[in-house]
Design a protein around this motif. Structure first.
Motif, PDB file in Angstrom:
ATOM      1  N   GLY A  82       0.794  -1.222   0.000  1.00 16.65           N
ATOM      2  CA  GLY A  82       0.000   0.000   0.000  1.00 16.65           C
ATOM      3  C   GLY A  82       0.826   1.272   0.000  1.00 16.65           C
ATOM      4  O   GLY A  82       0.283   2.367   0.138  1.00 16.65           O
ATOM      5  N   THR A  83       2.151   1.141  -0.118  1.00 12.90           N
ATOM      6  CA  THR A  83       3.003   2.333  -0.148  1.00 12.90           C
ATOM      7  C   THR A  83       3.939   2.256  -1.359  1.00 12.90           C
ATOM      8  O   THR A  83       4.240   1.173  -1.842  1.00 12.90           O
ATOM      9  CB  THR A  83       3.844   2.446   1.136  1.00 12.90           C
ATOM     10  OG1 THR A  83       4.652   1.280   1.258  1.00 12.90           O
ATOM     11  CG2 THR A  83       2.967   2.563   2.370  1.00 12.90           C
ATOM     12  N   PRO A  84       4.379   3.399  -1.862  1.00 11.04           N
ATOM     13  CA  PRO A  84       5.240   3.377  -3.045  1.00 11.04           C
ATOM     14  C   PRO A  84       6.612   2.782  -2.745  1.00 11.04           C
ATOM     15  O   PRO A  84       7.188   3.051  -1.684  1.00 11.04           O
ATOM     16  CB  PRO A  84       5.384   4.856  -3.415  1.00 11.04           C
ATOM     17  CG  PRO A  84       4.330   5.578  -2.658  1.00 11.04           C
ATOM     18  CD  PRO A  84       4.085   4.782  -1.427  1.00 11.04           C
ATOM     19  N   ALA A 122       4.505   8.379  -7.395  1.00  8.90           N
ATOM     20  CA  ALA A 122       5.539   8.966  -6.538  1.00  8.90           C
ATOM     21  C   ALA A 122       6.788   9.298  -7.348  1.00  8.90           C
ATOM     22  O   ALA A 122       7.517  10.238  -7.035  1.00  8.90           O
ATOM     23  CB  ALA A 122       5.896   8.003  -5.403  1.00  8.90           C
ATOM     24  N   VAL A 123       7.008   8.515  -8.410  1.00  9.72           N
ATOM     25  CA  VAL A 123       8.193   8.728  -9.241  1.00  9.72           C
ATOM     26  C   VAL A 123       8.116  10.055  -9.999  1.00  9.72           C
ATOM     27  O   VAL A 123       9.143  10.643 -10.340  1.00  9.72           O
ATOM     28  CB  VAL A 123       8.340   7.545 -10.226  1.00  9.72           C
ATOM     29  CG1 VAL A 123       9.504   7.763 -11.155  1.00  9.72           C
ATOM     30  CG2 VAL A 123       8.515   6.256  -9.458  1.00  9.72           C
ATOM     31  N   THR A 181       4.876   8.386   3.447  1.00  5.65           N
ATOM     32  CA  THR A 181       4.516   6.981   3.241  1.00  5.65           C
ATOM     33  C   THR A 181       3.174   6.660   3.868  1.00  5.65           C
ATOM     34  O   THR A 181       2.334   5.990   3.263  1.00  5.65           O
ATOM     35  CB  THR A 181       5.613   6.070   3.838  1.00  5.65           C
ATOM     36  OG1 THR A 181       6.867   6.431   3.264  1.00  5.65           O
ATOM     37  CG2 THR A 181       5.337   4.621   3.532  1.00  5.65           C
ATOM     38  N   LEU A 218       9.248   3.646  -4.038  1.00  5.75           N
ATOM     39  CA  LEU A 218      10.190   4.764  -3.950  1.00  5.75           C
ATOM     40  C   LEU A 218      10.349   5.245  -2.506  1.00  5.75           C
ATOM     41  O   LEU A 218      11.455   5.496  -2.033  1.00  5.75           O
ATOM     42  CB  LEU A 218       9.703   5.919  -4.828  1.00  5.75           C
ATOM     43  CG  LEU A 218      10.658   7.092  -4.959  1.00  5.75           C
ATOM     44  CD1 LEU A 218      11.881   6.686  -5.756  1.00  5.75           C
ATOM     45  CD2 LEU A 218       9.984   8.271  -5.630  1.00  5.75           C
ATOM     46  N   MET A 219       9.208   5.351  -1.781  1.00  2.00           N
ATOM     47  CA  MET A 219       9.251   5.769  -0.379  1.00  2.00           C
ATOM     48  C   MET A 219       9.968   4.718   0.460  1.00  2.00           C
ATOM     49  O   MET A 219      10.722   5.049   1.377  1.00  2.00           O
ATOM     50  CB  MET A 219       7.834   5.965   0.154  1.00  2.00           C
ATOM     51  CG  MET A 219       7.067   7.119  -0.462  1.00  2.00           C
ATOM     52  SD  MET A 219       7.766   8.720  -0.053  1.00  2.00           S
ATOM     53  CE  MET A 219       8.394   9.224  -1.621  1.00  2.00           C
ATOM     54  N   LEU A 242      13.111   5.411   2.776  1.00  5.37           N
ATOM     55  CA  LEU A 242      13.084   5.093   4.205  1.00  5.37           C
ATOM     56  C   LEU A 242      14.234   4.168   4.577  1.00  5.37           C
ATOM     57  O   LEU A 242      14.849   4.319   5.633  1.00  5.37           O
ATOM     58  CB  LEU A 242      11.740   4.472   4.588  1.00  5.37           C
ATOM     59  CG  LEU A 242      10.588   5.469   4.678  1.00  5.37           C
ATOM     60  CD1 LEU A 242       9.286   4.749   4.997  1.00  5.37           C
ATOM     61  CD2 LEU A 242      10.866   6.524   5.734  1.00  5.37           C
ATOM     62  N   LEU A 291      14.041   1.868  -9.742  1.00  5.97           N
ATOM     63  CA  LEU A 291      13.841   2.950  -8.781  1.00  5.97           C
ATOM     64  C   LEU A 291      15.080   3.170  -7.907  1.00  5.97           C
ATOM     65  O   LEU A 291      15.249   4.235  -7.326  1.00  5.97           O
ATOM     66  CB  LEU A 291      12.625   2.659  -7.898  1.00  5.97           C
ATOM     67  CG  LEU A 291      11.290   2.757  -8.626  1.00  5.97           C
ATOM     68  CD1 LEU A 291      10.146   2.530  -7.660  1.00  5.97           C
ATOM     69  CD2 LEU A 291      11.136   4.114  -9.282  1.00  5.97           C
ATOM     70  N   ALA A 345      -4.175   4.958  -0.417  1.00  5.97           N
ATOM     71  CA  ALA A 345      -4.431   3.660  -1.044  1.00  5.97           C
ATOM     72  C   ALA A 345      -5.676   3.010  -0.452  1.00  5.97           C
ATOM     73  O   ALA A 345      -6.534   2.491  -1.188  1.00  5.97           O
ATOM     74  CB  ALA A 345      -3.215   2.745  -0.883  1.00  5.97           C
ATOM     75  N   TYR A 357       0.447   8.060   1.801  1.00  8.27           N
ATOM     76  CA  TYR A 357       0.198   7.195   0.647  1.00  8.27           C
ATOM     77  C   TYR A 357      -0.650   5.986   1.054  1.00  8.27           C
ATOM     78  O   TYR A 357      -1.575   5.589   0.348  1.00  8.27           O
ATOM     79  CB  TYR A 357       1.512   6.705   0.026  1.00  8.27           C
ATOM     80  CG  TYR A 357       2.097   7.641  -1.001  1.00  8.27           C
ATOM     81  CD1 TYR A 357       1.461   7.830  -2.230  1.00  8.27           C
ATOM     82  CD2 TYR A 357       3.276   8.321  -0.769  1.00  8.27           C
ATOM     83  CE1 TYR A 357       1.987   8.677  -3.182  1.00  8.27           C
ATOM     84  CE2 TYR A 357       3.820   9.173  -1.718  1.00  8.27           C
ATOM     85  CZ  TYR A 357       3.173   9.342  -2.923  1.00  8.27           C
ATOM     86  OH  TYR A 357       3.688  10.188  -3.860  1.00  8.27           O
ATOM     87  N   LEU A 358      -0.301   5.407   2.205  1.00 10.12           N
ATOM     88  CA  LEU A 358      -1.046   4.240   2.688  1.00 10.12           C
ATOM     89  C   LEU A 358      -2.519   4.602   2.883  1.00 10.12           C
ATOM     90  O   LEU A 358      -3.420   3.872   2.453  1.00 10.12           O
ATOM     91  CB  LEU A 358      -0.428   3.741   4.000  1.00 10.12           C
ATOM     92  CG  LEU A 358      -0.956   2.411   4.530  1.00 10.12           C
ATOM     93  CD1 LEU A 358      -0.646   1.286   3.564  1.00 10.12           C
ATOM     94  CD2 LEU A 358      -0.358   2.096   5.893  1.00 10.12           C
ATOM     95  N   PHE A 361       9.750  11.292   5.089  1.00 12.08           N
ATOM     96  CA  PHE A 361       9.344  10.177   4.250  1.00 12.08           C
ATOM     97  C   PHE A 361       8.381   9.236   4.962  1.00 12.08           C
ATOM     98  O   PHE A 361       7.527   8.619   4.332  1.00 12.08           O
ATOM     99  CB  PHE A 361      10.574   9.428   3.723  1.00 12.08           C
ATOM    100  CG  PHE A 361      11.334  10.235   2.710  1.00 12.08           C
ATOM    101  CD1 PHE A 361      10.699  10.711   1.560  1.00 12.08           C
ATOM    102  CD2 PHE A 361      12.664  10.563   2.898  1.00 12.08           C
ATOM    103  CE1 PHE A 361      11.379  11.484   0.636  1.00 12.08           C
ATOM    104  CE2 PHE A 361      13.350  11.335   1.972  1.00 12.08           C
ATOM    105  CZ  PHE A 361      12.702  11.793   0.835  1.00 12.08           C
ATOM    106  N   ILE A 362       8.520   9.132   6.300  1.00 12.92           N
ATOM    107  CA  ILE A 362       7.537   8.336   7.052  1.00 12.92           C
ATOM    108  C   ILE A 362       6.154   8.957   6.903  1.00 12.92           C
ATOM    109  O   ILE A 362       5.164   8.280   6.604  1.00 12.92           O
ATOM    110  CB  ILE A 362       7.910   8.279   8.565  1.00 12.92           C
ATOM    111  CG1 ILE A 362       8.960   7.214   8.814  1.00 12.92           C
ATOM    112  CG2 ILE A 362       6.691   7.976   9.402  1.00 12.92           C
ATOM    113  CD1 ILE A 362       8.440   5.805   8.923  1.00 12.92           C
ATOM    114  N   SER A 403       5.377  12.918  -3.060  1.00  7.72           N
ATOM    115  CA  SER A 403       6.779  12.578  -2.765  1.00  7.72           C
ATOM    116  C   SER A 403       7.686  13.777  -3.023  1.00  7.72           C
ATOM    117  O   SER A 403       8.721  13.947  -2.367  1.00  7.72           O
ATOM    118  CB  SER A 403       7.230  11.377  -3.605  1.00  7.72           C
ATOM    119  OG  SER A 403       7.513  11.761  -4.922  1.00  7.72           O
ATOM    120  N   LEU A 437       0.361   4.688  -6.568  1.00  7.31           N
ATOM    121  CA  LEU A 437       1.606   4.599  -5.807  1.00  7.31           C
ATOM    122  C   LEU A 437       2.807   4.881  -6.710  1.00  7.31           C
ATOM    123  O   LEU A 437       3.780   5.498  -6.304  1.00  7.31           O
ATOM    124  CB  LEU A 437       1.733   3.216  -5.165  1.00  7.31           C
ATOM    125  CG  LEU A 437       0.646   2.860  -4.149  1.00  7.31           C
ATOM    126  CD1 LEU A 437       0.817   1.421  -3.683  1.00  7.31           C
ATOM    127  CD2 LEU A 437       0.683   3.797  -2.963  1.00  7.31           C
TER     128      LEU A 437
END
Lengths: 217, 218
Positions: free
Chosen positions: A62-64, B161-162, B193, A66-67, A71, A160, B200, B196-197, B189-190, B172, B158
């Motif tokens: 559920g997360t990219p 993000a690129v 992220t 890239l992230m 991380l 990526l 989604a 994003y979650l 970034f946390i 992002s 997702l």
């Protein structure tokens, strides 16, 4: 200014292609091992463990990617460990791959009829014996096609890693494009090389799938 | 090691703008990408041979190359061939092309599962080719493949993000901007992220709700 011929561009890209292949193999093998461990925990560890693994899978799906790479890159550094792009990319891609593979394989094990578990259990086989002699031989056959298919996603995912400075095919493409001022040619070649790498794997997966459908029908 | 999420959340305006862009890009890509998918699926199922070949090549080419390379090709490569694009336009084109290819395969699988008798019945009711496709073939096909379609749309969301890499100001990109100002990379970034979650999860709910209502009925 040095003039780059098409061959110069291609040769340099081919040199970088091997790092894409190496990173893909690390992610696939590492992800496979972690994924198998998670699958074992999910099957064996009771409902709390099942939920935990499910959460892990959801988190990565559920997360990219890239992230996840960012991380890993900045997260491992927090523990005072000096991270190279190699370490961060390997860790992130391994975890990402493991989440998908464990979910794919769970589906394969779940598709084995319940009667097989019950019958083997009634023969007083232990869990590991059940797995080894009854469940896995059948599940592996079902799992091969989707697993090979997922390899394509892993190969594409390694692109990526270029963003955190890992010099593989995509990063090499960007660098060569900046040096040659021929982005159209360079990125065409990069795309072509990925295609050459991935398409046979896709075809093979499709073939396997057709065969296994034929067998079951 | 101590965390300071406040330093990230204080820039909530940037994050909100990033979310808006991510949602906007995804919405546009979903609508146009699905349309492309339906058109290509139709072409692949009942178009002339050359068209089938063209669509097949498009689908395989997109499915076997990374999204980031497609994006770079469109944004950096095409200007050399005389086509200049803003980052936003390039992102949308890349996302539409990407989703279109996957949607083609997904919808085609649904179309192939439609029983022949249904099409024959529709033809015998004197429906023309277009009516047969839009009223008889497509709705049950979409219904059958909707879960796969929803997953693919989420993957594309997702993947967006690129797009920050070519300075489209999506989520992002916002996270990157924030961490470059306050050096709180991990926290930034946390937060991104987790956002994003949440997106989604929300998107899956929205699509599962919208699908039966607008695309194929119950």
């Amino acid at each position: 200014m040095v003039d780059f011929s098409l061959w110069d561009i291609l040769r340099n890209l081919l040199m970088a292609l091997r790092w894409t292949v190496v990173l893909s193999l690390i992610a696939f093998i590492g992800g496979g091992l972690v994924g198998a461990l998670l699958l074992f925990l999910r099957l064996r560890g009771g409902s709390a463990m099942g939920r935990a693994v499910g959460l892990y899978v959801q988190l990565f799906q559920g997360t990219p990617l890239l992230m996840q790479l960012f991380l890993a890159y900045f997260g491992i550094a927090l523990f005072g460990i000096d991270v190279s792009a190699w370490t961060a990319a390997s860790v992130a891609l391994t975890l990402y791959t493991s989440a998908f593979l464990t979910e794919i394989w769970r589906g394969c094990v779940a598709s084995i009829p319940k009667g097989q578990w019950e019958a083997s259990g009634s023969l007083a086989l232990s869990f590991s014996e059940q797995m080894r002699h009854v469940i896995l031989p059948q599940a592996v056959k079902i799992a091969i096609a989707p697993t090979v298919g997922f390899l394509v996603q892993v190969i594409k995912g390694t692109a990526l890693a270029s963003v955190i400075g890992f010099v593989e095919l995509t990063k090499a493409g960007s660098m060569i494009s900046n040096a040659t001022f021929k982005p159209f040619v360079v990125f065409s070649c990069v795309a072509l090389l990925y295609f050459v790498l991935c398409f046979p794997v896709s075809l093979y997966a499709k073939n396997l799938e057709r065969k296994s459908h034929g067998r079951r029908a | 090691m101590e965390f300071d999420f406040g330093a990230v959340l204080v820039d909530w305006r940037l994050l909100a703008k990033g979310i808006a862009w991510t949602v906007g890009l995804t919405a546009i890509a979903t609508v146009i990408g699905m349309a492309v998918g339906v058109a290509c699926a139709w072409a692949r199922a009942s178009g002339p041979a050359w068209l089938r070949w063209v669509v097949g090549s498009y689908v395989e080419l997109i499915r076997n190359t990374p999204f980031i390379v497609q994006l770079f090709f469109i944004f950096f490569g095409l200007p050399a061939a005389g086509v200049k694009l803003t980052p936003e336009t390039a992102s949308i084109i890349a996302m539409v092309m990407n989703l279109g290819a996957y949607a083609t395969e997904i919808i085609r699988a649904g179309i192939e599962a439609t029983p022949k008798g249904q099409i024959e019945a529709a033809v015998s009711l004197a429906l023309n080719k277009v009516q047969v496709f839009t009223r008889v073939v497509l709705p049950p096909a979409l219904k059958k493949v909707w879960p796969a379609m929803v997953s693919q749309i989420i993957i594309v969301m997702l993947g967006s993000a690129v797009c920050g890499q070519i300075s489209t100001e999506e989520l992002s990109y916002a996270a990157n901007l924030i961490q470059s100002r306050n050096f709180r990379a991990f926290e930034a970034f946390i937060v991104a992220t987790l956002l994003y979650l949440a997106l989604a999860v929300a998107l899956r709910r929205l699509l599962n709700w919208a699908g039966p209502r607008f695309f194929f009925g119950r």
